[in-house]
Every structure is written in structure tokens, then in C-alpha cells.
Design a protein around this motif. Structure first.
Motif, short mmCIF file in Angstrom:
data_model
loop_
_atom_site.label_atom_id
_atom_site.label_comp_id
_atom_site.label_asym_id
_atom_site.label_seq_id
_atom_site.Cartn_x
_atom_site.Cartn_y
_atom_site.Cartn_z
N LYS A 111 0.83 -1.21 0.00
CA LYS A 111 0.00 0.00 0.00
C LYS A 111 0.87 1.26 0.00
O LYS A 111 0.60 2.22 -0.73
N GLN A 112 1.96 1.27 0.78
CA GLN A 112 2.86 2.42 0.83
C GLN A 112 3.46 2.69 -0.55
O GLN A 112 3.53 3.83 -0.99
N SER A 169 3.11 5.90 -3.04
CA SER A 169 4.31 6.60 -3.51
C SER A 169 4.34 6.67 -5.02
O SER A 169 4.68 7.71 -5.59
N ALA A 170 3.98 5.58 -5.69
CA ALA A 170 3.97 5.56 -7.15
C ALA A 170 2.99 6.60 -7.69
O ALA A 170 3.32 7.33 -8.64
N GLU A 198 8.95 1.98 -7.88
CA GLU A 198 8.01 1.57 -6.84
C GLU A 198 7.18 0.38 -7.32
O GLU A 198 6.93 -0.56 -6.56
N ARG A 199 6.76 0.40 -8.58
CA ARG A 199 5.98 -0.71 -9.12
C ARG A 199 6.79 -2.00 -9.18
O ARG A 199 6.26 -3.10 -8.98
N GLU A 200 8.09 -1.88 -9.46
CA GLU A 200 8.95 -3.06 -9.46
C GLU A 200 9.04 -3.66 -8.06
O GLU A 200 9.02 -4.88 -7.89
N GLU A 201 9.11 -2.79 -7.04
CA GLU A 201 9.14 -3.26 -5.67
C GLU A 201 7.82 -3.94 -5.30
O GLU A 201 7.80 -4.97 -4.62
N ILE A 202 6.71 -3.36 -5.77
CA ILE A 202 5.39 -3.96 -5.52
C ILE A 202 5.35 -5.37 -6.10
O ILE A 202 4.84 -6.30 -5.45
N ALA A 203 5.89 -5.55 -7.30
CA ALA A 203 5.87 -6.87 -7.94
C ALA A 203 6.63 -7.90 -7.11
O ALA A 203 6.18 -9.04 -6.96
N VAL A 204 7.76 -7.50 -6.54
CA VAL A 204 8.55 -8.42 -5.71
C VAL A 204 7.78 -8.76 -4.43
O VAL A 204 7.70 -9.92 -4.03
N ILE A 205 7.19 -7.76 -3.81
CA ILE A 205 6.45 -7.98 -2.56
C ILE A 205 5.25 -8.89 -2.80
O ILE A 205 4.97 -9.80 -2.02
N GLN A 206 4.55 -8.68 -3.91
CA GLN A 206 3.34 -9.44 -4.19
C GLN A 206 3.61 -10.91 -4.48
O GLN A 206 2.69 -11.73 -4.42
N GLU A 207 4.85 -11.27 -4.75
CA GLU A 207 5.19 -12.68 -4.94
C GLU A 207 4.91 -13.49 -3.68
O GLU A 207 4.65 -14.69 -3.75
#
Length: 157
Positions: free
Chosen positions: A63-64, A68-69, A84-93
Motif C-alpha cells: 500500500k505504501q 508513492s507511485a 516503486e511498481r517493481e518493488e510492488i511486484a517483488v512484494i506481491q510474490e
């Protein structure tokens, strides 16, 4: 395999592959888990947090980064928004599949009937039941509105 172990295994793999961006995000996840551990120890609780706590951490991190994105896009910083979207993709794994709108509505109706909620005063019970069962699978800010709509009858709210 528990969540903490999955994150650590992914961290080791990212180190081997020299995937810098992925490694950075996994280290942030690991740090957040350790922070939660330390906070639990400070409160006198058992220091080992469960998978539900890790899912909660990952949900907050996602969510953070989404916020930010959005802010970066509004500010014209598309490069930072993409990061930020790349980080979201890693977290969502590590997060379970998100429930669809119809699944969320069904879960809300089921939680309301199971808890015997009759008015808006019972919203806490319903939300607790949903969080216990669906942590990481739904956005509880949006779900709160659905629960409120479900519990509100004419004139009660």
C-alpha cells in the motif's frame, strides 16, 4: 515453508543471481520483519512473529508503494514511480491471491452471518473475523465500507 523462510530463500537466490533491485526489496522486507520481531520482544511477547503478521507487513508495504507511485506520477517522476511498481511486484510474490469483488462481498456476508452482527456496533467483530481469515487477500479499508453498508439499515447509521 513459512513466510520468513520463503523471504530468506528468495534473498539468497537474488544474491546468487546478482539481481540488485530484487535484492534491495527483499532486504527491506526482511528488515520490516525483524523490526516487528524487535517490537514484539519489547512488549514482552514471544519474539517469533507468525505468517499472518508477515502478510500484514507485506500488505502495508504494498500500500505504501502504491501511494508513492501515485505521488511520483503526479509529480512527473515516472522513473521513480516505475521503481516503486517493481518493488510492488517483488512484494506481491509472497502475498496470496487477492479476492475478487464478488468473493469479497460473499466473505463479508458470511462474516456478518457467522458473527451474528446486527448493527454498526458489531462492525469490529465482523472486521476481526475477516482479518483472521483473509489477511493479505483483501484491502480492509475498502472492505470496511462494504461491512458498514451491509450492517447499516435504514436509520441505523
Amino acid at each position: 515453508m513459512d513466510m520468513r523462510t520463503r523471504v530468506n530463500e528468495a534473498l539468497k537466490q537474488a544474491m546468487k543471481e546478482k539481481a540488485v533491485a530484487r535484492l534491495s526489496t527483499l532486504r527491506l522486507i526482511n528488515a520490516a520483519i525483524k523490526d516487528k520481531d524487535i517490537a514484539a520482544r519489547g512488549n514482552g511477547e514471544v519474539s517469533n512473529i507468525c505468517d499472518g503478521d508477515v502478510l500484514e507487513i507485506l500488505g502495508k508495504m504494498t500500500k505504501q508503494r502504491q501511494e508513492s507511485a501515485r505521488a511520483y506520477e503526479e509529480g512527473g517522476r515516472l522513473d521513480l514511480a516505475e521503481r516503486e511498481r517493481e518493488e510492488i511486484a517483488v512484494i506481491q510474490e509472497f502475498l496470496p491471491r487477492q479476492l475478487s469483488e464478488t468473493e469479497v462481498e460473499t466473505a463479508v456476508k458470511q462474516a456478518v452471518s457467522e458473527t451474528g452482527a446486527a448493527s454498526i456496533r458489531d462492525m469490529g467483530k465482523v472486521m476481526a473475523a475477516l482479518k483472521a481469515r483473509y489477511t493479505g487477500q483483501m484491502d480492509f479499508a475498502k472492505v470496511g465500507l462494504k461491512v458498514k453498508d451491509q450492517l447499516c439499515t435504514s436509520g441505523d447509521c
